[in-house]
Scaffold this motif. Structure first.
Motif, PDB file in Angstrom:
ATOM      1  N   TYR A 288      39.623  39.734  44.986  1.00  0.00           N
ATOM      2  CA  TYR A 288      38.730  39.268  43.917  1.00  0.00           C
ATOM      3  C   TYR A 288      38.899  40.138  42.668  1.00  0.00           C
ATOM      4  O   TYR A 288      39.034  39.621  41.553  1.00  0.00           O
ATOM      5  CB  TYR A 288      37.279  39.285  44.376  1.00  0.00           C
ATOM      6  CG  TYR A 288      36.302  38.955  43.263  1.00  0.00           C
ATOM      7  CD1 TYR A 288      36.082  37.635  42.867  1.00  0.00           C
ATOM      8  CD2 TYR A 288      35.620  39.970  42.589  1.00  0.00           C
ATOM      9  CE1 TYR A 288      35.216  37.330  41.835  1.00  0.00           C
ATOM     10  CE2 TYR A 288      34.747  39.675  41.550  1.00  0.00           C
ATOM     11  CZ  TYR A 288      34.550  38.348  41.189  1.00  0.00           C
ATOM     12  OH  TYR A 288      33.692  38.060  40.158  1.00  0.00           O
ATOM     13  N   THR A 289      38.897  41.449  42.850  1.00  0.00           N
ATOM     14  CA  THR A 289      39.020  42.365  41.713  1.00  0.00           C
ATOM     15  C   THR A 289      40.384  42.220  41.044  1.00  0.00           C
ATOM     16  O   THR A 289      40.492  42.225  39.810  1.00  0.00           O
ATOM     17  CB  THR A 289      38.797  43.820  42.164  1.00  0.00           C
ATOM     18  OG1 THR A 289      37.524  43.920  42.816  1.00  0.00           O
ATOM     19  CG2 THR A 289      38.819  44.770  40.973  1.00  0.00           C
TER      20      THR A 289
ATOM     21  N   THR B 110      46.958  50.256  43.261  1.00  0.00           N
ATOM     22  CA  THR B 110      47.150  48.943  42.664  1.00  0.00           C
ATOM     23  C   THR B 110      47.566  49.184  41.220  1.00  0.00           C
ATOM     24  O   THR B 110      46.903  49.932  40.501  1.00  0.00           O
ATOM     25  CB  THR B 110      45.870  48.087  42.699  1.00  0.00           C
ATOM     26  OG1 THR B 110      45.338  48.098  44.027  1.00  0.00           O
ATOM     27  CG2 THR B 110      46.165  46.653  42.274  1.00  0.00           C
TER      28      THR B 110
ATOM     29  N   TYR C  54      41.629  38.948  32.909  1.00  0.00           N
ATOM     30  CA  TYR C  54      41.439  39.722  31.676  1.00  0.00           C
ATOM     31  C   TYR C  54      42.762  39.876  30.925  1.00  0.00           C
ATOM     32  O   TYR C  54      42.833  39.646  29.698  1.00  0.00           O
ATOM     33  CB  TYR C  54      40.858  41.096  32.002  1.00  0.00           C
ATOM     34  CG  TYR C  54      41.161  42.155  30.978  1.00  0.00           C
ATOM     35  CD1 TYR C  54      40.495  42.188  29.755  1.00  0.00           C
ATOM     36  CD2 TYR C  54      42.141  43.122  31.218  1.00  0.00           C
ATOM     37  CE1 TYR C  54      40.799  43.155  28.800  1.00  0.00           C
ATOM     38  CE2 TYR C  54      42.443  44.089  30.283  1.00  0.00           C
ATOM     39  CZ  TYR C  54      41.775  44.095  29.076  1.00  0.00           C
ATOM     40  OH  TYR C  54      42.075  45.056  28.137  1.00  0.00           O
TER      41      TYR C  54
ATOM     42  N   GLN D 275      40.257  39.223  38.881  1.00  0.00           N
ATOM     43  CA  GLN D 275      39.500  39.452  37.651  1.00  0.00           C
ATOM     44  C   GLN D 275      40.336  40.207  36.617  1.00  0.00           C
ATOM     45  O   GLN D 275      40.293  39.899  35.423  1.00  0.00           O
ATOM     46  CB  GLN D 275      38.229  40.246  37.966  1.00  0.00           C
ATOM     47  CG  GLN D 275      37.190  39.477  38.758  1.00  0.00           C
ATOM     48  CD  GLN D 275      36.610  38.319  37.982  1.00  0.00           C
ATOM     49  OE1 GLN D 275      36.987  37.156  38.178  1.00  0.00           O
ATOM     50  NE2 GLN D 275      35.691  38.604  37.084  1.00  0.00           N
ATOM     51  N   ILE D 276      41.107  41.178  37.062  1.00  0.00           N
ATOM     52  CA  ILE D 276      41.940  41.952  36.133  1.00  0.00           C
ATOM     53  C   ILE D 276      43.079  41.097  35.600  1.00  0.00           C
ATOM     54  O   ILE D 276      43.403  41.136  34.401  1.00  0.00           O
ATOM     55  CB  ILE D 276      42.463  43.230  36.817  1.00  0.00           C
ATOM     56  CG1 ILE D 276      41.281  44.158  37.143  1.00  0.00           C
ATOM     57  CG2 ILE D 276      43.478  43.949  35.928  1.00  0.00           C
ATOM     58  CD1 ILE D 276      41.636  45.329  38.013  1.00  0.00           C
TER      59      ILE D 276
ATOM     60  N   LEU E  51      42.934  47.618  45.582  1.00  0.00           N
ATOM     61  CA  LEU E  51      41.847  46.748  45.159  1.00  0.00           C
ATOM     62  C   LEU E  51      41.807  45.484  46.021  1.00  0.00           C
ATOM     63  O   LEU E  51      42.821  45.030  46.546  1.00  0.00           O
ATOM     64  CB  LEU E  51      42.026  46.352  43.695  1.00  0.00           C
ATOM     65  CG  LEU E  51      42.012  47.482  42.662  1.00  0.00           C
ATOM     66  CD1 LEU E  51      42.280  46.910  41.272  1.00  0.00           C
ATOM     67  CD2 LEU E  51      40.696  48.245  42.687  1.00  0.00           C
ATOM     68  N   ASP E  52      40.616  44.890  46.138  1.00  0.00           N
ATOM     69  CA  ASP E  52      40.495  43.641  46.879  1.00  0.00           C
ATOM     70  C   ASP E  52      40.992  42.475  46.023  1.00  0.00           C
ATOM     71  O   ASP E  52      41.182  42.595  44.816  1.00  0.00           O
ATOM     72  CB  ASP E  52      39.055  43.407  47.339  1.00  0.00           C
ATOM     73  CG  ASP E  52      38.064  43.351  46.185  1.00  0.00           C
ATOM     74  OD1 ASP E  52      38.218  42.482  45.302  1.00  0.00           O
ATOM     75  OD2 ASP E  52      37.124  44.166  46.160  1.00  0.00           O
TER      76      ASP E  52
END
Length: 211
Positions: free
Chosen positions: A195-196, A68, A203, A199-200, A192-193
């Motif tokens: 959700y992650t 990813t 950010y 989140q990134i 990565l899933d």
């Protein structure tokens, strides 16, 4: 970033993960420039000139079989250009802009190519580009002000045991030089899933005020 203050030329871009996966360029005529302002959210930016600028990785590409990758950038050119380029023994990974500033990604196991172009994306705006290889499917996401797009392509004959950690990679390339402002580049050696990934992206958006 390691750079010369009078000329703004960058000789090294350190890896903040602590794994020594940084970038370097010893030849001054090939060094991108660092500007402390005028990037997305008026933050510092790395400018590639589209004719000579290129970074080489210090070590081999830190990707085994899945990945990813996130980038924050703005394309300033009007020709096809490579953001990341890796090629070895017939295998390849390329993350690029088309001549129309659309995001495009390709992965090859040496025989089968997965090619994903994100129609309607506009990399001439500051954006977050997200790329994910999961099993036999390649995903590309584009997030910018007023636009959120995604696509994916699967090739059943792709060999998903193919590994890519056997050679260095470049940011920009000698075949398709990058003319762009690049502000962030993150590589994860895994798929990565959702959700992650979200989140990134959140950010990066808070940091650079992309959308």
């Amino acid at each position: 970033l390691t750079f010369d203050i009078p000329t703004k030329k960058i000789s090294a871009w350190a890896d903040y993960s602590g794994n020594n996966n940084g970038l370097e360029q010893e030849t001054k005529s090939k060094q991108p420039l660092r500007y402390t302002y005028d990037g997305a959210n008026d933050k510092s930016r790395v400018e590639f000139n589209g004719t000579t600028d290129i970074f080489d990785s210090v070590n081999n590409l830190p990707i085994t079989s899945q990945f990813t990758i996130f980038q924050v950038s703005k394309n300033n050119g009007n020709t096809a250009a490579n953001i990341l380029s890796y090629a070895n023994a017939g295998k390849s990974i390329k993350l690029s802009y088309t001549s129309d500033s659309e995001l495009i990604a390709s992965v090859s196991d040496g025989t089968t190519v997965i090619n994903a172009i994100l129609t309607g994306s506009n990399a001439s705006n500051y954006h977050i580009g997200t790329y994910r290889l999961h099993n036999k499917r390649l995903y590309v996401d584009y997030d910018s002000l007023g636009s959120s797009l995604s696509t994916s392509v699967q090739e059943s004959s792709y060999d998903n045991t193919t590994t890519f950690n056997d050679a260095i990679y470049t940011i920009s390339s000698t075949s398709q030089y990058l003319k762009a402002n690049l502000q962030e580049f993150i590589i994860f050696n895994t798929s990565l899933d959702d959700y992650t990934i979200g989140q990134i992206k959140s950010y990066l958006n808070k940091k650079y005020n992309i959308y």
